[in-house]
Scaffold this active site. Structure first.
Site, PDB file in Angstrom:
ATOM      1  N   HIS A 139      48.419  33.837  40.789  1.00  0.00           N
ATOM      2  CA  HIS A 139      48.956  35.138  40.368  1.00  0.00           C
ATOM      3  C   HIS A 139      50.318  35.449  41.008  1.00  0.00           C
ATOM      4  O   HIS A 139      51.331  35.538  40.335  1.00  0.00           O
ATOM      5  CB  HIS A 139      47.987  36.259  40.759  1.00  0.00           C
TER       6      HIS A 139
HETATM    7  O1  RIB Z   1      44.399  40.268  40.711  1.00  0.00           O
HETATM    8  C1  RIB Z   1      45.146  39.361  41.494  1.00  0.00           C
HETATM    9  C2  RIB Z   1      45.863  40.074  42.581  1.00  0.00           C
HETATM   10  O2  RIB Z   1      44.920  40.690  43.451  1.00  0.00           O
HETATM   11  C3  RIB Z   1      46.688  39.132  43.471  1.00  0.00           C
HETATM   12  O3  RIB Z   1      47.785  39.836  43.998  1.00  0.00           O
HETATM   13  C4  RIB Z   1      45.736  38.790  44.571  1.00  0.00           C
HETATM   14  O4  RIB Z   1      46.404  38.441  45.791  1.00  0.00           O
HETATM   15  C5  RIB Z   1      45.013  40.094  44.742  1.00  0.00           C
HETATM   16  O5  RIB Z   1      45.804  40.916  45.590  1.00  0.00           O
END
Ligand code: RIB
Ligand code: CA
Length: 311
Positions: free
Chosen positions: A245
């Site tokens: 992500h």
């Molecule tokens: O949904 C993914 C996000 O939530 C990313 O930033 C992960 O590190 C968590 O913070």
């Protein structure tokens, strides 16, 4: 490339294994300057996220970069964390060195404000890759920072994609939907990397092996963290590898052509408990953000692996 052509950024983070990869990607990229790291409660609480940020910078031999401890909890809601994904340390899969220094004495919200006010108009790039609490608190406390912001590039939200925390909500949006509402309505240029695009950036075993081939402490730590972190999503979604992500935010700053999206008027449910954290596009509304939906995964992972291999 001169210092003036490099893009400087403030990374606001809740480490988090994917946050760690995002930080390493930024540190390994000569196009970028990480001016400061600010931490926010999210994947794990404070002070752990701050300790993790300090440990990651120590591992990368970049203790010249200041770390500012930020908000302990969302603006209104109780803090929800994600140890079930990231492990109790938040960065399970790696053993980080003890840092030789602590966080700066200034609060992250004040550091964001002070750095913005000391900058020219439309020059500051804010890269929140966790809940938006620090960014929103800075905007609420000192609205005059908004014209100073060149771009807010956020990993968060789920638009057409199913959520990962509820069926509608992505974690960063779910934890602090009120902060997201403040940022969505502040008027600063906003680029969003929601699950709609990050779920297309699945890190396959061959990519992890590519990191392990370097044999360096940072690349080994990155590989170890991904191997731990991917277990949850591989089991949950029956996929071959974990979505990476947060590094999408940094890869975009390095090479925007890796991604494609569209402009939209974005909004978030921040009042209705049944759909809290649901992000959506308002039909016909004036565009308020660029929402990224496509990624060239091969180019993305080649960049991540190549740049982390330089640390
Ligand atoms: O949904 C993914 C996000 O939530 C990313 O930033 C992960 O590190 C968590 O913070
Ligand atoms: Ca994060």
């Amino acid at each position: 490339m001169t210092e003036t052509t490099k893009r400087s950024l403030i990374l606001d983070t809740d480490p988090g294994q994917d946050d760690a990869i995002a930080l390493f990607l930024a540190l390994g990229s000569p196009e970028l300057i990480v001016e400061a790291v600010t931490t926010v409660a999210g994947n794990v609480p404070q002070p752990l996220v701050t300790e993790n940020a300090l440990g990651l910078l120590a591992l990368a031999d970049r203790e010249d970069i200041p770390v500012y401890r930020g908000c302990e909890r969302p603006m209104l809601r109780d803090l929800a964390t994600a140890e079930h994904v990231h492990g109790p340390s938040g960065v399970d899969g790696a053993i980080l060195p003890q840092p030789s220094r602590g966080a700066e004495p200034e609060h992250a919200v004040d550091a964001i404000i002070d750095r913005c006010l000391a900058s020219g108009d439309a020059t500051v790039t804010l890269c929140p890759i966790g809940p938006l609490t620090n960014i929103a608190m800075a905007i609420v406390k000192e609205p005059s920072i908004v014209p100073k912001i060149r771009e807010i590039v956020w990993m968060g939200g789920a638009f057409k994609e199913t959520g990962n925390t509820t069926t509608l909500a992505e974690f960063n949006a779910f934890v602090d939907p009120h902060a997201a509402h403040v940022v969505f309505t502040a008027g600063a240029p906003l680029t969003i990397f929601p699950l709609d695009v990050t779920h297309k950036a699945l890190m396959a075993p061959v990519h992890v092996e590519g990191l392990e081939a370097f044999g360096s402490p940072v690349a080994d730590a990155a590989a170890g963290m991904i191997r731990f972190y991917e277990k949850h999503d591989v089991d949950k979604y029956d996929i071959v590898g974990a979505p990476l992500h947060d590094p999408c935010v940094i890869a975009y700053l390095i090479d925007p052509s890796i991604f494609r999206g569209h402009t939209a008027h974005v909004a978030i449910d921040h009042n209705n408990e049944g759909s809290i954290g649901n992000t959506y596009e308002v039909e016909g509304g004036a565009p308020t953000a660029t929402v990224m939906t496509e990624v060239d995964a091969d180019r993305f992972f080649s960049l991540v692996i190549e740049r982390i291999g330089t640390l």
